[in-house]
Design an enzyme around this catalytic site. Structure first.
Site, PDB file in Angstrom:
ATOM      1  N   TYR A  37       0.896  -1.228   0.034  1.00  0.00           N
ATOM      2  CA  TYR A  37       0.050   0.048  -0.169  1.00  0.00           C
ATOM      3  C   TYR A  37       1.034   1.323  -0.142  1.00  0.00           C
ATOM      4  O   TYR A  37       1.881   1.393  -0.877  1.00  0.00           O
ATOM      5  CB  TYR A  37      -0.943  -0.070   1.133  1.00  0.00           C
ATOM      6  CG  TYR A  37      -2.023   1.015   0.904  1.00  0.00           C
ATOM      7  CD1 TYR A  37      -2.843   0.919  -0.119  1.00  0.00           C
ATOM      8  CD2 TYR A  37      -2.214   1.959   2.005  1.00  0.00           C
ATOM      9  CE1 TYR A  37      -4.003   1.707  -0.137  1.00  0.00           C
ATOM     10  CE2 TYR A  37      -3.593   2.875   2.010  1.00  0.00           C
ATOM     11  CZ  TYR A  37      -4.161   2.837   0.622  1.00  0.00           C
ATOM     12  OH  TYR A  37      -5.210   3.643   0.616  1.00  0.00           O
ATOM     13  N   LYS A  92     -20.538 -20.022  -8.645  1.00  0.00           N
ATOM     14  CA  LYS A  92     -19.970 -20.041  -9.869  1.00  0.00           C
ATOM     15  C   LYS A  92     -18.585 -19.607  -9.734  1.00  0.00           C
ATOM     16  O   LYS A  92     -17.466 -20.033 -10.318  1.00  0.00           O
ATOM     17  CB  LYS A  92     -20.460 -18.773 -10.707  1.00  0.00           C
ATOM     18  CG  LYS A  92     -20.257 -18.969 -12.301  1.00  0.00           C
ATOM     19  CD  LYS A  92     -21.082 -20.006 -12.835  1.00  0.00           C
ATOM     20  CE  LYS A  92     -21.104 -19.838 -14.326  1.00  0.00           C
ATOM     21  NZ  LYS A  92     -22.134 -20.989 -14.961  1.00  0.00           N
TER      22      LYS A  92
END
Length: 750
Positions: A37, A92
């Site tokens: 970050y 899925k």
């Protein structure tokens, strides 16, 4: 509990749902976090700002698919809304990850207007490498997919339309071949005229069927040109309006070659199946109840009925999981801008071809040990077949390149190796050895050659160019097995019941006469495939040997030890397992041969195992293990590995780091080696682990395999004068092929 209760418990178990986000880079230190970050993340941001394609290099975009739905057409549930569809979309995502290692964000949109959906999804293009549309009702789904494909520069795929089309298309190619019919001649009837049916009919035309031979029926009967002219059907159904007279489904099916059911259960009777043409093809794919049951369709007539359903409890399941993960894998890996018709056709043809190949034992076991062989009961691969990944994805990638929608080209051979590595480190490691084997195949004796697994392995070895197999066994039985399995090859067979074995018997007598073996006993022993194979290798009539599939390990090992013996630079043989983890490989020795090795045996086993590691292109770092660290405990048991390490340090032939004795965690944890034991010769974790005795080695490798999630290859026999490997009883065909590959590489280096 019933299925519903089990499913609720499964989904509710902490943490709720089926997906989570995990990190792919270290986050253990302050520096790690500053790279992940602020402030370090600014560097890739600037690079992507200047060159947007760098997003594929510096972010997860290239392996990220958005699964998007509004929940208006969930299979079996209908319009349940966006939030209620979330478990399906998470599911899925599970399939994408499990079968093709693709990461997913599921996106549930509380929107019904196609324009709103199009605007929302197209705005997310910077996030994803591809979009999988799911469970959006017709006809809106057509507009949504078409517009998104036009507006977005990444693949967009509506699985409800194209998934069934591709998988059933592969089944149709093989079914037509079995029935002896040409695709262009097939009279095809559809029950159902929704998104899936229309897309499937279109795709069959792409495969070679003729549009004029397709009859489509909806709930009002045959979609005729008269109905289309009267405005009775929407624009998408009009595409398949027929010139034939009006009628119902029964009228349409009379004389048809193919029935494709994408409607509701129970619509088709046995009489309707009986009215079809000879050797009909029946794809009853309504779920959970097909248009006609499997048994009812098969028993409707005397000739062959080739039957497929959407159910997993009958042969030939048309399951979309055979398509979308692998299609997206290929598309993502060449950075395709779309998934076009050429890519879909390539996927179907790859699936059709795979169904004609020998099925791995692991797949057969996963489906109840029922025989799986190309024919009316097996026209499409099973969803759990791991080979689908590296058959379909490369075919799709190649089609993307050839059709001009790829932004990146791939070397197919290297790409297949990368795909195999996604299925586990063991495949990546074995590919190194198998490629070496293919460069110079050797003659490998399969001593138990009339076993079905050996025949199948011989076929694969010959077909893939890994080795020249020599099957020892009953000639007639071997030929009968090959014919039954549909294996078209001509292996070399040595049948002990025929031919002149006198030279081999005489050689066996010479080698063992001072061990009490008479000439007559040699004649008897040479009938044993293990002794015959061993003598063939010893005399140079073959380069290597495999055995052990039908024998206990000690009895299988005894003949090659007696006949071939150990190498000039070795006094002992040892059994080594290669254990592969996600990001690490270790070799464990000895796990099969030496029960209570002394320091000389331990030192020699270390050297032989290091040689084996190098055959896999791994530079060895060896640790001699104990329950003591560098003398912290001093007794007879700890002294042996300590003394073995000392002997290796003084051996000029040892050109790899080795140390001991040490505990197992010291050997494999870098922080421990760099901390209290920074004096150790190992500056990185060990990858050759030498156990103090057979008991410890055998226990450890099995625990690592079963509880640690390691994949095991072996046992590989080291220290022999000629390459010999002893299989474990119950090994699969892939294990035989793998060890044969190792044996060939051994022989190349002799």
């Amino acid at each position: 509990m019933g299925l519903d209760e089990d499913s609720l418990d499964y989904h509710e178990r902490d943490p709720p749902g089926k997906l989570e986000i995990s990190t792919t880079k270290p986050t253990n230190t302050q520096r790690d976090l500053s790279l992940a970050y602020s402030p370090g993340v600014a560097a890739p941001c600037r690079e992507i700002r200047d060159n947007p394609d760098d997003a594929f290099s510096y972010t997860a975009k290239g392996n990220m698919v958005g699964v998007v739905s509004n929940g208006t057409a969930v299979l079996g549930l209908g319009d349940i809304g966006a939030q209620a569809s979330k478990p399906v979309m998470e599911g899925k995502g599970v399939l994408f990850k499990r079968f093709a290692d693709i990461d997913v964000f599921d996106i549930e949109l509380d929107q019904d207007d196609p324009k709103d959906i199009i605007q929302s999804v197209s705005a997310m293009e910077p996030t994803f490498g591809g979009i999988n549309l799911e469970d959006i009702k017709a006809p809106e789904c057509f507009e949504v997919e078409e517009r998104l494909r036009e507006e977005m520069d990444i693949p967009v795929f509506h699985d409800d339309q194209h998934g069934t089309a591709i998988i059933s298309g592969a089944a149709l190619v093989n079914a037509a071949d079995i029935a002896g019919k040409d695709l262009s001649d097939l009279e095809i009837v559809f029950s159902g005229a929704g998104a899936s049916a229309i897309a499937t009919a279109r795709f069959y035309v792409s495969l070679g069927a003729k549009r004029e031979n397709i009859t489509m029926c909806d709930s009002s009967g045959i979609i005729t040109q008269e109905r289309a002219d009267a405005g009775d059907v929407n624009e998408f159904k009009q595409e398949f309006a027929s010139d034939r007279p009006a009628g119902d489904l029964a009228d349409a099916m009379e004389g048809a070659d193919v029935f494709v059911g994408l409607s509701i259960g129970g619509l088709v009777s046995q009489e309707m199946i009986q009215s079809m043409a000879d050797d009909p093809i029946v794809f009853a794919m309504a779920n959970p109840d097909p248009e006609i049951g499997y048994e009812a369709a098969k028993h409707a007539r005397d000739d062959t009925v080739i039957m497929a359903t959407g159910r997993s409890d009958y042969p030939n399941q048309v399951n979309n999981v055979l398509g979308f993960p692998f299609i997206f894998r290929g598309a993502l890996d060449v950075r395709a801008t779309e998934i076009n018709e050429e890519m879909k056709v390539a996927a179907a043809e790859a699936l059709a071809d795979l169904a004609r190949q020998d099925v791995p034992d692991a797949v057969v076991k996963a489906y109840g040990d029922e025989p799986l062989q190309f024919g009316p009961e097996y026209i499409i691969p099973k969803p759990l077949d791991p080979r689908v990944l590296f058959e379909v994805a490369p075919a799709v990638a190649d089609a993307a390149v050839e059709s001009g929608c790829a932004r990146k080209e791939l070397d197919r051979e290297q790409y297949v190796e990368r795909l195999e590595a996604r299925l586990g480190k063991s495949r990546e490691m074995m590919r190194v050895v198998l490629n070496k084997a293919k460069s110079e195949p050797k003659r490998v004796v399969l001593a138990e050659g009339d076993d079905e697994k050996m025949v199948r392995a011989a076929f694969q070895l010959q077909e893939q160019g890994i080795a020249e197999p020599v099957l020892v066994g009953d000639r007639e039985e071997i030929w009968a097995t090959a014919e039954r399995l549909g294996l078209d090859f001509s292996p070399e067979i040595v049948d002990p019941e025929e031919g002149n074995l006198d030279p081999y018997a005489e050689r066996l007598h010479q080698l063992r006469r001072r061990k009490g073996i008479t000439r007559r006993e040699a004649d008897e022993l040479i009938q044993d495939g293990n002794y015959l194979g061993s003598v063939m290798v010893e005399m140079g009539d073959a380069d290597a040997m495999l055995t052990g599939l039908m024998h206990h390990y000690p009895s299988a090992l005894r003949p090659p030890l007696q006949v071939i013996g150990t190498a000039d630079d070795a006094d002992y043989a040892a059994g080594v397992y290669m254990l592969t983890f996600k990001n690490r490989v270790v070799f464990c020795a000895d796990a099969t041969v030496n029960q209570e090795p002394d320091e000389e045996v331990l030192a020699e086993v270390t050297k032989q195992t290091a040689k084996l590691a190098r055959r896999f292109n791994i530079e060895p770092r060896a640790a001699l293990l104990s329950y003591s660290d560098f003398g912290s405990v001093d007794n007879e048991g700890t002294r042996k590995p300590r003394e073995a390490a000392r002997m290796l340090h003084g051996d000029d032939e040892v050109d790899f780091p080795v140390d001991g004795e040490m505990q197992a965690d010291t050997a494999v944890v870098e922080e421990m080696l760099e901390g209290d034991y920074d004096f150790a010769d190992l500056d990185e974790p060990a990858n050759v682990l030498v156990f103090p005795n057979l008991e410890a080695g055998n226990i450890a490798y099995k625990l690592l395999q079963r509880l640690g999630g390691a994949e095991a290859i072996g046992p590989m026999l080291v220290g022999m004068d000629k390459p010999v490997h002893v299989l474990q009883r119950g090994d699969e065909v892939k294990d035989i092929v793998n060890l044969a590959g190792v044996a060939v590489v051994d022989a190349q280096e002799d």
